[in-house]
Design a protein around this motif. Structure first.
Motif, PDB file in Angstrom:
ATOM      1  N   CYS A   1      -7.894  -7.339   8.389  1.00 36.03           N
ATOM      2  CA  CYS A   1      -7.510  -6.816   7.066  1.00 36.03           C
ATOM      3  C   CYS A   1      -5.999  -6.852   6.842  1.00 36.03           C
ATOM      4  O   CYS A   1      -5.508  -6.420   5.787  1.00 36.03           O
ATOM      5  CB  CYS A   1      -8.032  -5.399   6.889  1.00 36.03           C
ATOM      6  SG  CYS A   1      -7.304  -4.179   8.015  1.00 36.03           S
TER       7      CYS A   1
ATOM      8  N   THR B   1       0.425  -0.720  10.879  1.00 40.18           N
ATOM      9  CA  THR B   1       0.554   0.730  10.931  1.00 40.18           C
ATOM     10  C   THR B   1       1.610   1.100  11.963  1.00 40.18           C
ATOM     11  O   THR B   1       1.469   0.766  13.149  1.00 40.18           O
ATOM     12  CB  THR B   1      -0.776   1.387  11.319  1.00 40.18           C
ATOM     13  OG1 THR B   1      -1.792   0.976  10.422  1.00 40.18           O
ATOM     14  CG2 THR B   1      -0.660   2.907  11.273  1.00 40.18           C
TER      15      THR B   1
ATOM     16  N   THR C   1      -3.529  -5.151   8.154  1.00 37.98           N
ATOM     17  CA  THR C   1      -2.903  -3.838   7.985  1.00 37.98           C
ATOM     18  C   THR C   1      -1.964  -3.561   9.150  1.00 37.98           C
ATOM     19  O   THR C   1      -2.360  -3.649  10.319  1.00 37.98           O
ATOM     20  CB  THR C   1      -3.971  -2.735   7.889  1.00 37.98           C
ATOM     21  OG1 THR C   1      -4.792  -2.981   6.765  1.00 37.98           O
ATOM     22  CG2 THR C   1      -3.313  -1.362   7.737  1.00 37.98           C
TER      23      THR C   1
ATOM     24  N   VAL D   1       0.862  -1.168   0.000  1.00 37.09           N
ATOM     25  CA  VAL D   1       0.000   0.000   0.000  1.00 37.09           C
ATOM     26  C   VAL D   1       0.901   1.222   0.000  1.00 37.09           C
ATOM     27  O   VAL D   1       1.911   1.274   0.703  1.00 37.09           O
ATOM     28  CB  VAL D   1      -0.915   0.010   1.241  1.00 37.09           C
ATOM     29  CG1 VAL D   1      -1.750   1.280   1.256  1.00 37.09           C
ATOM     30  CG2 VAL D   1      -1.793  -1.214   1.233  1.00 37.09           C
TER      31      VAL D   1
ATOM     32  N   ASP E   1      -9.380   0.724   9.613  1.00 37.53           N
ATOM     33  CA  ASP E   1      -9.225   0.473   8.175  1.00 37.53           C
ATOM     34  C   ASP E   1     -10.159  -0.595   7.636  1.00 37.53           C
ATOM     35  O   ASP E   1     -10.171  -0.868   6.435  1.00 37.53           O
ATOM     36  CB  ASP E   1      -7.774   0.067   7.881  1.00 37.53           C
ATOM     37  CG  ASP E   1      -6.794   1.168   8.246  1.00 37.53           C
ATOM     38  OD1 ASP E   1      -6.878   2.235   7.622  1.00 37.53           O
ATOM     39  OD2 ASP E   1      -5.995   0.967   9.176  1.00 37.53           O
TER      40      ASP E   1
ATOM     41  N   LYS F   1       0.372   3.671   6.815  1.00 40.43           N
ATOM     42  CA  LYS F   1      -0.474   2.491   6.903  1.00 40.43           C
ATOM     43  C   LYS F   1      -0.246   1.654   5.656  1.00 40.43           C
ATOM     44  O   LYS F   1      -0.603   2.093   4.565  1.00 40.43           O
ATOM     45  CB  LYS F   1      -1.947   2.876   7.026  1.00 40.43           C
ATOM     46  CG  LYS F   1      -2.254   3.624   8.304  1.00 40.43           C
ATOM     47  CD  LYS F   1      -3.720   3.904   8.432  1.00 40.43           C
ATOM     48  CE  LYS F   1      -4.018   4.605   9.734  1.00 40.43           C
ATOM     49  NZ  LYS F   1      -5.448   4.882   9.897  1.00 40.43           N
ATOM     50  N   ARG F   2       0.326   0.485   5.820  1.00 36.97           N
ATOM     51  CA  ARG F   2       0.616  -0.322   4.654  1.00 36.97           C
ATOM     52  C   ARG F   2       0.462  -1.789   5.003  1.00 36.97           C
ATOM     53  O   ARG F   2       0.587  -2.185   6.166  1.00 36.97           O
ATOM     54  CB  ARG F   2       2.020  -0.053   4.139  1.00 36.97           C
ATOM     55  CG  ARG F   2       3.128  -0.454   5.096  1.00 36.97           C
ATOM     56  CD  ARG F   2       4.487  -0.023   4.531  1.00 36.97           C
ATOM     57  NE  ARG F   2       5.586  -0.518   5.339  1.00 36.97           N
ATOM     58  CZ  ARG F   2       6.061   0.083   6.409  1.00 36.97           C
ATOM     59  NH1 ARG F   2       5.516   1.202   6.815  1.00 36.97           N
ATOM     60  NH2 ARG F   2       7.066  -0.435   7.093  1.00 36.97           N
ATOM     61  N   THR F   3       0.250  -2.587   4.015  1.00 36.21           N
ATOM     62  CA  THR F   3       0.247  -4.032   4.195  1.00 36.21           C
ATOM     63  C   THR F   3       1.620  -4.527   3.785  1.00 36.21           C
ATOM     64  O   THR F   3       2.021  -4.329   2.635  1.00 36.21           O
ATOM     65  CB  THR F   3      -0.832  -4.691   3.320  1.00 36.21           C
ATOM     66  OG1 THR F   3      -2.082  -4.126   3.662  1.00 36.21           O
ATOM     67  CG2 THR F   3      -0.869  -6.180   3.527  1.00 36.21           C
TER      68      THR F   3
END
Length: 563
Positions: free
Chosen positions: A57, A61, A59, A10, A38, A15-17
């Motif tokens: 999800c 962060t 995610t 992402v 999210d 905030k990323r996967t």
């Protein structure tokens, strides 16, 4: 250790996967079962010393600033809370951890503490519950979210309870999967609490109000449903007083079922047609018969909750007809009759009734003895079936409905005769309640009378005058009457169940009254209702035989039953 592999990065720097294998040690999490910002998950987020991770999800962060790491702000003067379960209520540590409900000591007493947040999410108030079930708040409780509101995002269904422990109880039996909140200050302030958070509440497709089953709780639930979008609110019915008692009694399945079986709230008066079988399946019955056969063959008698208007020109004979009807119901049938004659004294009304029993007009010079009058009195007024309204020449229209209601509720009156509408309306105009507008006054009065009939089940006869005719003949000269001739407002015709007109040519001394049905909601039959002849010697109205019509004698037909 939990291992996960992620393939799609992402772009958001915060905030990323992660597209790498990342090891998470749940034992080192600072907080668990938090709502994820999210995704729709309400409890899949965990917070670590330098990041958060959502197990739903996936995610990740990072937490880089002091604000990210710092726990939610708390107002001053709030006390520390020991977050743990309520054993005697069968509420677990996990549920209390999610809702941040716990225990503490305040002013030397052990209390349970529900923490409330401002609209911006800051903890600003604590609601204390003592062992004696005394409640009070610390902090600013004036504009707080619903208890537990910060945990949920708008979705399919929201359950609202009357108290925090009830909300925790439902969260316990639903494993915290369904959104549930509580109002902040009890049933009395339920509407206020919901209004302050209406955007949140309206964001759900369905709102189930699971309030206490006492009168205060159910009244509050109905009041809350009134401010929500029609069709959105349902009210749950519980076997016990509230959700907490249901959980303590082990009625987990019943509590869950109560939510799914909650009844949609319908506005008052809206009824599904499938619910009125008893109304439509009853055998049709003729009402109480009138004194004249033609009236019965047209109107099928008089029934409760009916409003019948009798109209004619001035002096044609409306009051005489009303007196005959009153005598029929009060003497011949033994019903309680209320007689409100606003343009004559109660003595004159009494003489009208007595004259029918005496067989001659007692209000005119005559040779009647005291014994004759006493006999006529005993046969009519002396039965105790007639109740008159002594208005002393003053018409207080605001109080008249109250007096009529007293006649029905306290005295058992079934039939009321109101003679006449124009005087009552003039009193209303004089009170400046309708700005001196006769049409508005009639609209208002007829609406009140119609509602009164429906509410009390009384049968009401209202005498109405006609507007002045534009023709030379006029109504007193025998001109035919139409509904459009009713004085002042069409509300008279619209709200009445039946409208009967009377006409005669007074200019040539004609004593025969032509009666016509202008409206008949019950049977739909309108037109000729026969001729009534006035006998000046007896003061009575008798029906002129119709040699070409039917032979109905005014008795109740054999295939029907008198009410």
């Amino acid at each position: 250790m939990i291992k996960s592999l992620f393939l799609s990065p992402v772009n958001d720097s915060r905030k990323r996967t992660r597209n790498m294998e990342y090891e998470l040690d749940t034992e080192k999490a600072l907080e668990t079962h938090l709502p994820c910002p999210d995704c729709p998950s309400s409890d899949a987020l965990s917070r670590y010393h330098d990041h958060t991770w959502c197990f739903s999800c996936h995610t990740w962060t990072p937490l880089k600033t002091d604000d990210d790491i710092r726990p939610p702000k708390r107002s001053e003067h709030l006390i520390d809370v020991d977050i743990r379960g309520i054993r005697d209520r069968k509420i677990s540590d996990r549920v209390c951890q999610k809702f941040q409900y716990g225990w503490g000591n305040h002013k030397g007493k052990k209390v349970q503490i529900a923490q409330y947040r401002s609209q911006s999410g800051e903890i600003v108030s604590q609601k204390m519950r003592t062992a004696d079930k005394d409640f009070y708040t610390v902090g600013n409780h004036s504009n707080v979210q619903l208890f537990g509101q910060h945990l949920w995002q708008p979705g399919k269904r929201l359950v609202i309870t009357e108290g925090e422990i009830d909300a925790l109880s439902y969260a316990e039996i639903s494993d915290c999967r369904w959104p549930v909140v509580s109002i902040s200050s009890g049933a009395a302030s339920a509407v206020t609490a919901i209004k302050k958070n209406i955007e949140f509440v309206e964001g759900f497709d369905e709102v189930v109000l699971m309030f206490d089953m006492d009168d205060k709780g159910q009244d509050a639930a109905r009041n809350v449903s009134d401010i929500l979008t029609p069709g959105k609110a349902s009210i749950a019915s519980l076997t016990l007083k509230d959700a907490s008692e249901m959980l303590m009694a082990g009625m987990v399945k019943e509590l869950s079922t109560a939510v799914f079986n909650a009844q949609k709230v319908r506005p008052d008066g809206i009824i599904n047609g499938k619910e009125i079988w008893n109304e439509v399946s009853r055998t049709l019955e003729s009402g109480s018969p009138y004194p004249w056969s033609k009236w019965n063959s047209c109107l099928y008698g008089a029934r409760p909750r009916e409003l019948l208007v009798i109209t004619a020109g001035s002096g044609v004979g409306k009051s005489t007809i009303c007196c005959e009807i009153a005598h029929q119901f009060g003497v011949e049938q033994g019903k309680k009759v209320g007689y409100v004659a606003l343009e004559e004294s109660i003595g004159r009304t009494g003489q009208r009734l007595m004259s029918i029993a005496a067989g001659f007009p007692l209000h005119l010079p005559n040779d009647a003895t005291v014994a004759d009058k006493k006999s006529a009195f005993d046969a009519t007024l002396g039965t105790g079936n007639f109740f008159l309204y002594d208005h002393f020449g003053s018409i207080d229209s605001k109080n008249l409905i109250r007096k009529l209601n007293y006649m029905v509720a306290a005295l058992g009156v079934e039939i009321i005769i109101l003679d006449h509408l124009s005087i009552l309306v003039s009193g209303l105009e004089a009170e400046s309640l309708v700005g001196g507008d006769e049409r508005k006054a009639i609209d208002y009065t007829m609406t009140e009378l119609r509602s009164f009939c429906e509410r009390t089940n009384v049968c009401l006869f209202v005498v109405s005058h006609l507007r002045r005719s534009q023709s030379e003949k006029g109504h007193e000269g025998g001109e035919k009457v139409y509904l459009s001739h009713l004085r002042g407002s069409q509300a008279i015709a619209h709200l009445a169940d039946a409208v009967v007109s009377v006409s005669r040519d007074m200019t040539n001394g004609d004593n025969e009254l032509e009666v016509t049905c202008l409206k008949n909601r019950y049977a739909g039959v309108t037109g000729d209702m026969g001729t009534l002849a006035f006998n000046s010697e007896t003061g009575r109205l008798t029906e002129v035989p119709d040699h070409f019509g039917d032979d109905f004698d005014g008795k109740t037909p054999s295939n029907t039953k008198e009410t």
